[in-house]
Write an enzyme that holds these catalytic residues in place. Structure first.
Site, mmCIF file in Angstrom:
data_model
loop_
_atom_site.group_PDB
_atom_site.id
_atom_site.type_symbol
_atom_site.label_atom_id
_atom_site.label_comp_id
_atom_site.label_asym_id
_atom_site.label_seq_id
_atom_site.Cartn_x
_atom_site.Cartn_y
_atom_site.Cartn_z
ATOM 1 N N CYS A 17 0.827 -1.612 0.149
ATOM 2 C CA CYS A 17 0.096 -0.099 0.522
ATOM 3 C C CYS A 17 0.738 1.054 0.401
ATOM 4 O O CYS A 17 0.542 2.067 0.166
ATOM 5 C CB CYS A 17 -0.712 0.043 1.082
ATOM 6 S SG CYS A 17 -2.726 -1.041 1.288
ATOM 7 N N THR A 145 -6.230 -9.647 -15.619
ATOM 8 C CA THR A 145 -4.259 -9.640 -16.345
ATOM 9 C C THR A 145 -3.781 -8.971 -17.588
ATOM 10 O O THR A 145 -3.992 -9.497 -18.624
ATOM 11 C CB THR A 145 -3.520 -11.647 -16.408
ATOM 12 O OG1 THR A 145 -4.504 -12.075 -15.452
ATOM 13 C CG2 THR A 145 -2.375 -11.167 -16.296
#
Ligand code: CO
Ligand code: CO
Length: 347
Positions: A17, A145
């Site tokens: 993060c 993807t």
């Protein structure tokens, strides 16, 4: 796989993060959209939208049923692909839990350097994510993807909630106690691990916490009649505290000495470890935090970007003891006070 094990974090310019766009930059983008009226909606079905910077959107389908929707993805925070998948999924699911929702379905989002990593690496990442989603009682139902120089993985999660029993960041009341359900320091610990300042064993508590679901804490919050929660991720403890303070129009007072830390945090700081995310967070907090007598080390961990961090909850004093007894690892770290000069105070 043959040869030396792949070090997945080599394929990340910025871990977990900590790779999140800074709150300062994000606010600037959202403000420019707001000026052009793009964010404005008066649709009554949108129970929680973008204006309060909450963890997930909540959209009412009927009087007793609402959809909760969120998305989160980031570069590898650990070297082990299966573990990375688990952590990324626990982190993505967390935003549904932070709204008082129950995850139902999830869609994978992956970016993959197919020239440099074998397909078995991606398979392990997806297997880790899938196992974690299943542990949450939800299903992975698809995904997307793309090829990219930097590996990234995460999920878009859809959940359900009761419109009258939500956890938002906008209902903290003066007098509430602040409770945190996981220690702080995943940014410092994982960076120290990547830089080989600490060994894998030293990071075991942080890694166990990052892969742990916030589901039990969320269900305990609803069962205790709580209404205010957020999860602690890329903006750090104080960044997310500031979002709660602003959305609730109160001041959050954090007792610096009461904030629980992972074992290797101080060692990481002593070794000079720092993250770019913490600097971005400190910049965003400038002018909004009264730091009191906080030391440099305290500032460092209070702004440390978390990956798959715990819930921060506002708990009425009458419910505090029972809630703390119900939730493993929950600690009281401060309280909610009348709005003052600074929306966040470190005491
Ligand atoms: Co969140
Ligand atoms: Co999020």
């Amino acid at each position: 796989m043959t040869g030396a094990p792949t070090r997945l974090t080599r394929f990340a310019s910025c871990a977990g993060c900590a790779a999140k766009l800074g709150a300062t930059e994000l606010s600037a983008v959202l403000e420019s959209l707001a000026r052009s009226d793009t964010l404005r909606t008066d649709d009554p079905r949108l129970l929680v939208g973008r204006d309060t910077l909450d963890d997930a959107a909540v959209f009412a389908l009927s009087e007793d049923l609402a959809l909760v929707q969120t998305v989160d993805f980031f570069p590898p925070i650990v070297d082990d692909p299966y573990l990375f998948g688990q952590i990324a999924a626990a982190n993505a699911l967390s935003d549904v839990y932070a709204m008082g929702g129950q995850p139902l379905t999830a869609l994978n989002i992956a970016a993959f350097p197919a020239d440099e990593l074998g397909p078995e690496v991606l398979a392990e990442v997806l297997r880790g994510g899938e196992d974690k989603v299943r542990e949450a009682g939800a299903l992975v139902v698809g995904g997307h993807t793309i090829i990219d120089r930097e590996m990234k993985y995460g999920l878009s999660v859809t959940g359900r909630a009761h419109p009258a029993h939500l956890l938002t960041n906008a209902t903290a009341q003066v007098g509430d106690r602040l409770v945190l359900t996981k220690p702080i320091g995943t940014g410092l610990v994982t960076t120290a691990l990547r830089d080989e300042v600490i060994a894998a064993d030293d990071a075991a508590d942080a890694i166990a916490a990052m892969r742990a679901l916030n589901g039990a804490a969320s269900r305990a919050a609803l069962a205790s009649g709580l209404t205010c929660a957020t999860d602690i991720t890329g903006f750090g403890l104080l960044g997310h505290a500031l979002h709660v303070a602003r959305a609730s129009a109160v001041t959050l007072r954090i007792h610096g000495a009461d904030v629980p830390l992972f074992a290797a945090v101080k060692r990481a700081l002593d070794a000079g470890v720092h993250t770019a995310g913490a600097s971005r967070n400190a910049r965003f907090l400038e002018g909004s935090v009264d730091w009191g007598n906080a030391t440099d080390d305290q500032r460092a961990w209070l702004t440390d970007p978390q990956t798959s961090g715990g819930l921060l909850l506002a708990v009425p004093p009458s419910r505090l003891e029972r809630f703390l007894a119900r939730v493993d690892g929950a600690v009281s770290i401060g309280d909610v006070i009348q709005p003052g000069d600074a929306p966040v105070v470190v005491a």
